[in-house]
Design a protein around this motif. Sequence first.
Motif, PDB file in Angstrom:
ATOM      1  N   ALA A 268      17.438 -29.415 -25.173  1.00 17.04           N
ATOM      2  CA  ALA A 268      17.936 -29.567 -26.547  1.00 17.04           C
ATOM      3  C   ALA A 268      16.912 -30.229 -27.441  1.00 17.04           C
ATOM      4  N   HIS A 269      16.051 -31.048 -26.840  1.00 18.34           N
ATOM      5  CA  HIS A 269      15.111 -31.876 -27.611  1.00 18.34           C
ATOM      6  C   HIS A 269      13.700 -31.289 -27.528  1.00 18.34           C
ATOM      7  N   GLN A 270      13.593 -30.028 -27.900  1.00 21.54           N
ATOM      8  CA  GLN A 270      12.289 -29.372 -27.901  1.00 21.54           C
ATOM      9  C   GLN A 270      11.532 -29.704 -29.172  1.00 21.54           C
ATOM     10  N   ALA A 271      10.272 -30.094 -29.011  1.00 17.99           N
ATOM     11  CA  ALA A 271       9.415 -30.316 -30.182  1.00 17.99           C
ATOM     12  C   ALA A 271       9.099 -28.970 -30.812  1.00 17.99           C
ATOM     13  N   THR A 272       9.292 -28.881 -32.116  1.00 15.54           N
ATOM     14  CA  THR A 272       9.154 -27.598 -32.827  1.00 15.54           C
ATOM     15  C   THR A 272       7.914 -27.623 -33.708  1.00 15.54           C
ATOM     16  N   HIS A 273       6.783 -27.360 -33.075  1.00 22.89           N
ATOM     17  CA  HIS A 273       5.543 -27.213 -33.842  1.00 22.89           C
ATOM     18  C   HIS A 273       5.484 -25.754 -34.299  1.00 22.89           C
ATOM     19  N   ASP A 274       6.147 -25.478 -35.403  1.00 25.42           N
ATOM     20  CA  ASP A 274       6.274 -24.098 -35.877  1.00 25.42           C
ATOM     21  C   ASP A 274       5.293 -23.824 -37.007  1.00 25.42           C
ATOM     22  N   HIS A 275       4.800 -22.611 -37.037  1.00 21.90           N
ATOM     23  CA  HIS A 275       3.940 -22.181 -38.138  1.00 21.90           C
ATOM     24  C   HIS A 275       4.804 -22.085 -39.402  1.00 21.90           C
ATOM     25  N   PRO A 276       4.408 -22.747 -40.498  1.00 22.05           N
ATOM     26  CA  PRO A 276       5.268 -22.792 -41.688  1.00 22.05           C
ATOM     27  C   PRO A 276       5.572 -21.429 -42.301  1.00 22.05           C
ATOM     28  N   VAL A 277       4.710 -20.440 -42.069  1.00 24.47           N
ATOM     29  CA  VAL A 277       4.911 -19.129 -42.686  1.00 24.47           C
ATOM     30  C   VAL A 277       5.261 -18.065 -41.656  1.00 24.47           C
ATOM     31  N   LEU A 278       4.492 -18.005 -40.578  1.00 21.38           N
ATOM     32  CA  LEU A 278       4.673 -16.950 -39.579  1.00 21.38           C
ATOM     33  C   LEU A 278       5.669 -17.322 -38.495  1.00 21.38           C
ATOM     34  N   GLY A 279       6.162 -18.556 -38.526  1.00 27.67           N
ATOM     35  CA  GLY A 279       7.020 -19.042 -37.457  1.00 27.67           C
ATOM     36  C   GLY A 279       8.352 -18.352 -37.339  1.00 27.67           C
ATOM     37  N   THR A 280       8.773 -17.616 -38.357  1.00 32.14           N
ATOM     38  CA  THR A 280      10.054 -16.898 -38.303  1.00 32.14           C
ATOM     39  C   THR A 280       9.878 -15.396 -38.167  1.00 32.14           C
ATOM     40  N   VAL A 281       8.644 -14.905 -38.062  1.00 36.20           N
ATOM     41  CA  VAL A 281       8.389 -13.468 -37.963  1.00 36.20           C
ATOM     42  C   VAL A 281       8.651 -13.008 -36.529  1.00 36.20           C
ATOM     43  N   PRO A 282       9.515 -12.005 -36.335  1.00 34.59           N
ATOM     44  CA  PRO A 282       9.798 -11.535 -34.972  1.00 34.59           C
ATOM     45  C   PRO A 282       8.508 -11.179 -34.232  1.00 34.59           C
ATOM     46  N   VAL A 283       8.500 -11.426 -32.937  1.00 35.78           N
ATOM     47  CA  VAL A 283       7.381 -11.187 -32.028  1.00 35.78           C
ATOM     48  C   VAL A 283       6.237 -12.153 -32.317  1.00 35.78           C
TER      49      VAL A 283
END
Length: 824
Positions: free
Chosen positions: A705-720
């Motif tokens: 549940a406590h995963q660190a989310t180092h997500d790309h601000p722009v591409l982080g929601t693009v499928p694949v």
Amino acid sequence: MGKVFRWLLRLTAGLIFLVILGVGLVYYLAAQSLPDYDQTLSVTGLNAPVEIIRDNANVPHIFPDQDGDDNDAYFALGYAHAQDRLWQMTMLRRTAQGRLSEVFGSRTLRIDRLLRRLDLYRLSLSSVSAQTPETLSALNAYAAGVNARLAEINDKALGRGAPEMFLFNAPVAPWQPADSIAIIKIMALQLSGHLEAEVLRARTSLMLDDPARLADILPDAPGTGIAALPEYATLFPDLPRFAATAPMPDLALSPFPKRGLAGASNAWSAAPSRSASGGTLLANDPHLGFSAPAIWYLARLELASGGVIGATIPGVPAVMTGRSGRLGWGLTSSYLDDQDVFIEKLNPQTPEEYLTPDGYKPFESRPSIIRIKGEQPITLTLRWTENGPVLPGTHYSLETVTPPGHVAALGWTALSDQDTTIGAALQLMSAANVHEAIRIAEGFIAPSQNLSLVDQTTIAMKTIGVIPNRNAAHQSKGRLPSQGWRVENRWRGRASFASNPQFVSPRGGILGNTNNKILERPFPNHVSYEWGDTQRIHRWEKLMQNRQVHTRESFIEAQLDTVSYTARTLLPLIGADLWFTGEPAAEGTPERTRQDALDLLAEWNGEMNEHLPEPLIYSAWIRALQKRLIVDNLGPLAQEFTQVEPLFIERVFRNVDGAGQWCDVRQSAPIETCTDMSRLALDDALIWIQDRYGNQLESLRWGDAHQATHDHPVLGTVPVLRYFVNIRQSTSGGDNTLQRGRGSGTDPAPFQNVHGAGYRGVYDFADPDSSVFVTSTGQSGHFLSRYYDDLAQLWRRGEYIPMSLDTELARAAAVGVTVLTPPP
């Protein structure tokens, strides 16, 4: 039939070939922008050759030629930043300029509207003239280094400099000094939460029937209490008791922090008398929202004053936290109250005028054109009062606390057109000792921070940044939006730097800050009524007092500590009447599940370890409990309280000043007790857990549940593509542990670790080259680079890399050497 099959086979093979060809082409184009770290390049703007040695973690060690100067080092840092983080730099600049919609269309229009109203970029342009000649020279050199990389990209067709540039048409203008100043103002915006705090306090005040309950749900940090405030309804009687409003959208590129996510951090230091090695020690881990890449970029500069190494921010030519051979410095959020909301009264006859102590005056107004990709541009009218820029009513729900015929304006120290913060940051790198560093720190304007300092013999902490000079007769003491036309509510310039809190060489030999309340002074010298933490400091005190002397290892141990003082405090309170009190229950019944959960928690020591089930059960329980306690009284406003407030839970269950009445549900006939609410909340939590993670409590893992989310601000929601650009890690820690990992607080993943230590450093001045540091992702912002996430697993495991100024050590492990030379 066979012919059809053969043609289908050929068609499938052809499609597969085209897909492979397309993927190969995309990879080829994206890979073109991977920088070459091993080359010699002739560039314009240098005085003499400069060498960039990349160690095995891709940290650039920058060495100007003996005929060069500091400006050559800044030039090379600009070049290195642009090699690895060009997209990140340009996005930060576009954010400050309010020009994101030119690239992303209408989805970022709201951000652009707000940034244009704040006018941060114009203020940055004006601040260029306030810089010293030395600072301006450094900024120009850094900008020339960035532009040298841009020229190289254009000349050699290096894939536009970053793979994102292929997906978004984002032309890159030449870098200039104002861009670096603007990025610091964006950092100030990300670290400022008092505007939202004022509005939320006003909205909650309007919603509660009993004014005394405001101190429960929005409690003050422990210490001497504040004098009674006026009810917000008495300041503006025309306001409705409650007006629903849509929450601010969750936009990845937004620099506006959510409640509870406006910056945090840890820093502590030890004097030689408390150090086993006989030298000073300093540990620092600033906390910000996670992203890929992280905001921090590690670098070493060789300046005329000596070597400097630590964490930089791409776009800014300074080591923001780090050390030289003589001085170490670290940053924590001070939570200084540097913002006030002013409600301005409009002239009923002329709406373009507002009321001042001297009568009605016209707004300072000017148009601003926002260009939107794929749509017609819009023209925004920017309006300023003597107190600050006028903000839209949708921003943090200002409309709900602004009466008809009024508008809201923001007073904020970062809205300075004579901002010298960047010059102070540059000078700090060359400071010889603590006392010189404190003198230099007067130049910091915003963001306000607690600056921890150590030299060979002295430890200190100084609050830096401008403190507004408020009137002692201020109506709301800066805690609620106030009437902007009244003299007593207006700022009277800035307080003297000498009044900023300062601690030098304390008798105990230990200094530290976990965003806790650091002093008690009466208003208006109070610094702040909102503090970032009341919990972690207790665990830190215990760890520091457990040892007579400390080492680098004990400071690292404290940075990585995952024991929750909060859990240890609250569980005995909320479970006091539940432990071992139930009748034996049959396997598979809700009562048995509750008993099993309580049995697990009864044996738990509060360690928020990623492999344990107890942290998840506790966190879900306490979240469900707060929700049950407040939704009855606050209605729709309850959704704004996404983060659990431990002091609120404690006040309720200890019935401080009658706070226990939150446990009774007003709409129900029975009178519920706090035990009832605690039991119901535990059942809520267990149902929530079972829906998501299954029925086997012993098999739960907090880290799931406590995963660190180092997500790309722009591409982080693009499928694949998101699987290649996002960095997700199971992590220990929690909201109130020293190894802090703040949960998002929002469904469907309220415990995702979204805010924490993107940088950790520990500096030992008895043996400086044994100092260590690490960031949470990697040096490169290019997702095809092996340096995009190579530090992420080290960071997750609590490991570090050497922070050495030893030139030969850097050369011995070099992965590349770039030599920049002036043109012949």
